[in-house]
Design a protein around this motif. Sequence first.
Motif, PDB file in Angstrom:
ATOM      1  N   GLU A   1       2.451  -1.764   4.290  1.00  0.00           N
ATOM      2  CA  GLU A   1       2.219  -0.337   4.190  1.00  0.00           C
ATOM      3  C   GLU A   1       3.673   0.101   4.004  1.00  0.00           C
ATOM      4  O   GLU A   1       4.592   0.216   4.921  1.00  0.00           O
TER       5      GLU A   1
ATOM      6  N   LEU B   1      -6.952   2.211   1.353  1.00  0.00           N
ATOM      7  CA  LEU B   1      -6.461   1.234   2.310  1.00  0.00           C
ATOM      8  C   LEU B   1      -7.549   0.689   3.330  1.00  0.00           C
ATOM      9  O   LEU B   1      -7.785  -0.444   3.344  1.00  0.00           O
TER      10      LEU B   1
ATOM     11  N   TYR C   1       0.915  -1.133  -0.026  1.00  0.00           N
ATOM     12  CA  TYR C   1       0.012   0.197  -0.062  1.00  0.00           C
ATOM     13  C   TYR C   1       0.942   1.230   0.053  1.00  0.00           C
ATOM     14  O   TYR C   1       1.804   1.410   0.796  1.00  0.00           O
TER      15      TYR C   1
END
Length: 342
Positions: free
Chosen positions: A67, A49, A41
């Motif tokens: 992330e 998200l 992400y």
Amino acid sequence: MHSNPKVTVAIPVYNTEPYVAKCLNSVFNQDYNNIEILITYDISSDNSLQTTIDVLKNSTFPYRIIEKKEEDKGLGKARNIIIDNFQGDYLFFLDCDDYIEPLTISLLVKEAIANDADVVGASHRSVDENGNIITLFQYDRKRIFDNVMLRHYIYVENGYYSVYAWNKLYKSSFLKENNIRCIHNIIDDAAFSFSVIKNNNKIVLLPEITLNYLIRSSSITNAVMYKDVSIATANNFLDIRDFIYSSNMGKNDLITNCSNLDAFVFSYISTVRNSYKSVSIPYQDKIKLCKSAFITPEIPLTNFFKVLKSKKTSLMLLLAVKVLPFRINMLLVKLYHKIKRV
């Protein structure tokens, strides 16, 4: 390789809140049962998200979300993070606004095992946001290539080969043993695919359409290829060419000559078509970029007529750039853009 290998379906997520659910659901609907989902992400300006997290709650497959830090932004870095972290026997890249057909993974795995292939690639279609088919990108039949056959097919015969990293199943050991990675944050497919083509032992290409490639006006590809281009992106075009030149260094066979010519034409067209018309690049920098793009590979006389037979138009372009003064070449570039505006 065992009969039910684990496949990592890797999905970089960035600013695609309206599309990611359809993408993920197409993975959930696969008829293959040994899948892990790996999400990277990038910090986004929308709710990508949370949407991804909410949809993944319905997954029967194990999943992970990585992330990324702000300094790791970009699709190329996302794919490198995926290569460093995926746990499957095979890897399948899927962009978060695209979606796959239900038999995709099982078909690719079956062909990979049956042919002991490093890579299996299938065909795809481009679609609009209503699902209407725009274009088919389809191999004419099933083809199995060893390394030399594939490179001859692509570079000498000019056979169709999708340059995109997605819609292909990669054997884990193949990627890792050959250290195949992306070299840029964006415009990452061309160099990645060149490394795949160069290093594979066997590739299978299939006519079955397994992926739906969404065409949307806000996509990264459209922003880069058809709108404004930064000088950093323009330099990436040249970097890809130089990466291919460097990888081919020391070889002087027909396949290599044709590969270098393709790399030259790619960087030339990308610079003339995209970089030169960019409003973000000052005129003097455009001139510098064109001078760099006009650097031509050497085609030895021993292969000249074979290359001419294979790539007449490309070789004529090379000769024009090589023989005509830079000033004349730039007049031709300006004429091209004037005609395109008419």
